[in-house]
Design a protein around this motif. Structure first.
Motif, PDB file in Angstrom:
ATOM      1  N   UNK A  92       0.822  -1.211   0.000  1.00 25.62           N
ATOM      2  CA  UNK A  92       0.000   0.000   0.000  1.00 25.62           C
ATOM      3  C   UNK A  92       0.858   1.264   0.000  1.00 25.62           C
ATOM      4  N   UNK A  93       2.047   1.201   0.545  1.00 25.42           N
ATOM      5  CA  UNK A  93       2.962   2.348   0.453  1.00 25.42           C
ATOM      6  C   UNK A  93       3.380   2.544  -0.997  1.00 25.42           C
ATOM      7  N   UNK A  94       3.734   1.449  -1.670  1.00 25.95           N
ATOM      8  CA  UNK A  94       4.179   1.536  -3.068  1.00 25.95           C
ATOM      9  C   UNK A  94       3.085   2.120  -3.952  1.00 25.95           C
ATOM     10  N   UNK A  95       1.846   1.633  -3.797  1.00 24.70           N
ATOM     11  CA  UNK A  95       0.763   2.118  -4.654  1.00 24.70           C
ATOM     12  C   UNK A  95       0.370   3.555  -4.309  1.00 24.70           C
ATOM     13  N   UNK A  96       0.370   3.889  -3.023  1.00 26.27           N
ATOM     14  CA  UNK A  96       0.009   5.260  -2.631  1.00 26.27           C
ATOM     15  C   UNK A  96       0.990   6.270  -3.216  1.00 26.27           C
ATOM     16  N   UNK A  97       2.272   5.978  -3.145  1.00 28.60           N
ATOM     17  CA  UNK A  97       3.253   6.926  -3.659  1.00 28.60           C
ATOM     18  C   UNK A  97       3.292   6.925  -5.182  1.00 28.60           C
ATOM     19  N   UNK A  98       2.898   5.823  -5.805  1.00 24.87           N
ATOM     20  CA  UNK A  98       2.739   5.835  -7.256  1.00 24.87           C
ATOM     21  C   UNK A  98       1.612   6.790  -7.653  1.00 24.87           C
ATOM     22  N   UNK A  99       0.519   6.790  -6.862  1.00 21.54           N
ATOM     23  CA  UNK A  99      -0.576   7.736  -7.109  1.00 21.54           C
ATOM     24  C   UNK A  99      -0.088   9.167  -6.900  1.00 21.54           C
ATOM     25  N   UNK A 100       0.678   9.405  -5.840  1.00 20.70           N
ATOM     26  CA  UNK A 100       1.205  10.752  -5.577  1.00 20.70           C
ATOM     27  C   UNK A 100       2.051  11.244  -6.749  1.00 20.70           C
ATOM     28  N   UNK A 101       2.765  10.327  -7.404  1.00 20.40           N
ATOM     29  CA  UNK A 101       3.656  10.720  -8.499  1.00 20.40           C
ATOM     30  C   UNK A 101       2.909  11.123  -9.762  1.00 20.40           C
ATOM     31  N   UNK A 102       1.593  10.856  -9.809  1.00 12.09           N
ATOM     32  CA  UNK A 102       0.810  11.235 -10.984  1.00 12.09           C
ATOM     33  C   UNK A 102       0.627  12.748 -11.105  1.00 12.09           C
ATOM     34  N   UNK A 103       0.897  13.478 -10.045  1.00  9.95           N
ATOM     35  CA  UNK A 103       0.783  14.942 -10.106  1.00  9.95           C
ATOM     36  C   UNK A 103       1.904  15.536  -9.263  1.00  9.95           C
ATOM     37  N   UNK A 104       3.120  15.416  -9.786  1.00 12.94           N
ATOM     38  CA  UNK A 104       4.315  15.916  -9.097  1.00 12.94           C
ATOM     39  C   UNK A 104       5.208  16.630 -10.104  1.00 12.94           C
ATOM     40  N   UNK A 105       5.902  17.656  -9.635  1.00 12.95           N
ATOM     41  CA  UNK A 105       6.770  18.451 -10.509  1.00 12.95           C
ATOM     42  C   UNK A 105       7.987  17.654 -10.956  1.00 12.95           C
ATOM     43  N   UNK A 106       8.570  16.896 -10.042  1.00 11.30           N
ATOM     44  CA  UNK A 106       9.729  16.065 -10.372  1.00 11.30           C
ATOM     45  C   UNK A 106       9.393  14.601 -10.116  1.00 11.30           C
ATOM     46  N   UNK A 107      10.040  13.670 -10.837  1.00 14.71           N
ATOM     47  CA  UNK A 107       9.741  12.250 -10.652  1.00 14.71           C
ATOM     48  C   UNK A 107       9.975  11.802  -9.216  1.00 14.71           C
ATOM     49  N   UNK A 108       9.097  10.906  -8.751  1.00 17.03           N
ATOM     50  CA  UNK A 108       9.252  10.279  -7.442  1.00 17.03           C
ATOM     51  C   UNK A 108       9.710   8.849  -7.679  1.00 17.03           C
ATOM     52  N   UNK A 109      10.879   8.507  -7.210  1.00 16.55           N
ATOM     53  CA  UNK A 109      11.409   7.158  -7.393  1.00 16.55           C
ATOM     54  C   UNK A 109      10.956   6.265  -6.230  1.00 16.55           C
ATOM     55  N   UNK A 110      10.457   5.092  -6.555  1.00 17.23           N
ATOM     56  CA  UNK A 110       9.927   4.154  -5.562  1.00 17.23           C
ATOM     57  C   UNK A 110      10.799   2.910  -5.584  1.00 17.23           C
ATOM     58  N   UNK A 111      11.238   2.459  -4.423  1.00 15.40           N
ATOM     59  CA  UNK A 111      12.352   1.508  -4.369  1.00 15.40           C
ATOM     60  C   UNK A 111      12.040   0.098  -4.823  1.00 15.40           C
ATOM     61  N   UNK A 112      10.738  -0.306  -4.843  1.00 15.25           N
ATOM     62  CA  UNK A 112      10.468  -1.705  -5.162  1.00 15.25           C
ATOM     63  C   UNK A 112       9.022  -1.891  -5.602  1.00 15.25           C
ATOM     64  N   UNK A 113       8.835  -2.442  -6.803  1.00 16.86           N
ATOM     65  CA  UNK A 113       7.498  -2.701  -7.319  1.00 16.86           C
ATOM     66  C   UNK A 113       6.952  -4.045  -6.834  1.00 16.86           C
ATOM     67  N   UNK A 114       7.830  -4.929  -6.378  1.00 15.69           N
ATOM     68  CA  UNK A 114       7.408  -6.314  -6.104  1.00 15.69           C
ATOM     69  C   UNK A 114       6.287  -6.449  -5.069  1.00 15.69           C
ATOM     70  N   UNK A 115       6.266  -5.643  -3.990  1.00 14.74           N
ATOM     71  CA  UNK A 115       5.189  -5.841  -3.005  1.00 14.74           C
ATOM     72  C   UNK A 115       3.782  -5.639  -3.566  1.00 14.74           C
ATOM     73  N   UNK A 116       3.651  -4.903  -4.674  1.00 10.75           N
ATOM     74  CA  UNK A 116       2.323  -4.627  -5.226  1.00 10.75           C
ATOM     75  C   UNK A 116       1.596  -5.914  -5.608  1.00 10.75           C
ATOM     76  N   UNK A 117       2.343  -6.949  -5.998  1.00  8.63           N
ATOM     77  CA  UNK A 117       1.722  -8.214  -6.391  1.00  8.63           C
ATOM     78  C   UNK A 117       0.972  -8.882  -5.246  1.00  8.63           C
ATOM     79  N   UNK A 118       1.232  -8.446  -4.013  1.00  6.67           N
ATOM     80  CA  UNK A 118       0.518  -8.989  -2.862  1.00  6.67           C
ATOM     81  C   UNK A 118      -0.990  -8.856  -3.022  1.00  6.67           C
TER      82      UNK A 118
END
Length: 448
Positions: free
Chosen positions: A401-427
């Motif tokens: 849920x941290x990974x997906x929440x910050x991916x949503x936050x990155x949809x409207x950000x001035x600079x890219x937000x790098x997220x350390x790991x996509x793998x937990x989303x498969x949970x």
């Protein structure tokens, strides 16, 4: 890439979110459909099952204890149950991955069967406390040996017949409630749970649907849930509605990205799961329900969400039990609101897949949001509808849920937000990034 290697990523926004999407089947209902189908006598069919790692861990555990759980080519799952009392001794440890729900509910099932099961999990799950489940199940007669701190790995030696109890929940927890009720299925007499604060009630609804004798009545200290043991469950045909927790990410995304007008089809609207939508409407979110209907005893509808000018609120603490998994998404919405949002009364966030209070405070701070951390929540100063500054690298702490929440936050950000790991989303949401791509965003994999 080795499966244990983190997969960092960032999102390039694609503008307004428009169209109609579906979300995976509800995780809570999916877990219970597999468990209860495995305890029924005969074949149950389940459509729309969430095929994330957590639910697949439940399916594998039920198979290890004698049930047949198979997916047809048409996507329908067929479950041949062993009957209440019919669970067999597993010949290996039950690997739970990252699923606290699987672990706690299955501990309840094993507690009243004459079998012994060892539960193991990943690093994140092994940090989560299990004492709140161990205590009532031990009172029913189960012999439970846990790692230091009441954590996993742990071993449950069931007692048959177990002892029926009346258990007053010390904290609002649907998982603890469900674990006690599931232990009561194979326990003679009546097992009771007293629930001072309402929590999600999928176990009660579905147990009744499978034929268990269960009542819910008001009591002096809260609702009294009574289950008559030695039940005989009858096979069912279950259509799993869309997961409101998964829908919450797209709801927040559509609210904060200018020009968005998004429909999310077939979403579960159970009142014990609707706190996030109540809070977002309090903030001024334009969220309407269309085509509302009842499916399998559950309220279901299509959500239409339009971009809105959000206003900060003090989130009512009493909403916490009905939105405990959705706080990370709410924190993102608060980051875009006008004013200062205060969200308190959510102590449970400290013992989820990660410490979600600390992890989200750090993540939002890294993305340029002013955040104050409290023991039981966050205070967030919003941008007033402006994009987040962005930048930096987010540590998800293996939390989907941290990974997906910050991916949503990155949809409207001035600079890219790098997220350390996509793998937990498969949970819980294997197709999350695919859906984001359909909506116009572009995920980019980065070097670890």
């Amino acid at each position: 890439m080795h499966p244990d290697t983190p997969r960092p990523f960032q999102i390039t926004p694609g503008g307004a979110l428009r169209g109609r999407i579906t979300v995976p089947g509800d995780k809570s209902i999916s877990h219970r459909a597999v468990m209860f189908g495995s305890l029924a006598v005969g074949e149950s069919r389940v459509e729309g099952l969430l095929e994330g790692e957590d639910v697949l861990a439940t399916a594998a555990a039920m198979q290890a204890m004698g049930a047949t759980v198979k997916r047809d080519e048409d996507g329908v799952w067929r479950i041949h149950g062993v009957g209440v009392g019919g669970l067999l001794q597993p010949d290996r440890a039950l690997e739970m991955g990252n699923s606290g729900t699987s672990t706690r509910l299955l501990m309840g099932l094993v507690a009243s069967h004459p079998i012994t099961a060892t539960f193991t999990g990943d690093a994140s799950l092994s940090r989560r406390p299990m004492a709140r489940v161990i205590e009532p199940l031990s009172r029913m007669g189960a012999d439970i040996t846990a790692s230091p701190g009441g954590r996993m790995p742990l071993m449950v030696r069931g007692l048959c017949p177990a002892v029926p109890i009346a258990y007053h929940l010390p904290v609002a927890s649907a998982q603890v409630k469900s674990a006690v009720l599931l232990a009561g299925l194979n326990t003679p007499g009546i097992t009771r749970v007293i629930e001072p604060v309402p929590t999600r009630d999928h176990s009660e609804r579905m147990l009744r649907g499978f034929g268990a004798e269960l009542t819910v009545e008001p009591g002096h200290y809260g609702a009294v849930i009574s289950l008559t043991g030695e039940a005989e469950l009858k096979p069912q045909h279950i259509v799993v509605p869309g997961d409101p927790s998964s829908a919450a990410f797209w709801t927040v995304a559509a609210l904060v990205v200018p020009g968005s007008d998004l429909s999310i089809a077939n979403v579960l609207l159970n009142p014990t799961r609707a706190g996030i939508y109540q809070a977002l409407r309090m903030m001024g979110g334009d969220i309407t329900v269309e085509n509302e209907r009842e499916v399998g005893g559950e309220r279901v509808g299509d959500l239409r969400v339009r971009h809105s000018a959000l206003t900060a609120i003090d989130v009512p603490p009493e909403l916490a039990p009905s939105m405990i998994d959705e706080y990370p998404a709410l924190f993102v919405a608060a980051a875009f609101a006008q004013g200062r949002t205060v969200a308190r009364g959510a102590h449970e966030l400290r013992v989820k897949e990660s410490d979600r209070i600390a992890t989200m405070a750090t993540a939002l701070g890294t993305a340029g949001v002013a955040v104050t951390e409290h023991e039981d929540g966050l205070t967030i100063q919003g941008t007033g509808g402006e994009p987040l500054p962005g930048g930096g690298r987010i540590a998800t702490q293996l939390d989907h849920r941290i990974a997906m929440s910050m991916a949503v936050a990155s949809l409207y950000a001035t600079r890219p937000i790098m997220i350390d790991d996509v793998r937990p989303i498969a949970t819980s949401y294997p197709d999350f990034l695919h859906t984001m791509t359909r909506l116009g965003a572009s995920p980019t994999w980065l070097n670890a």
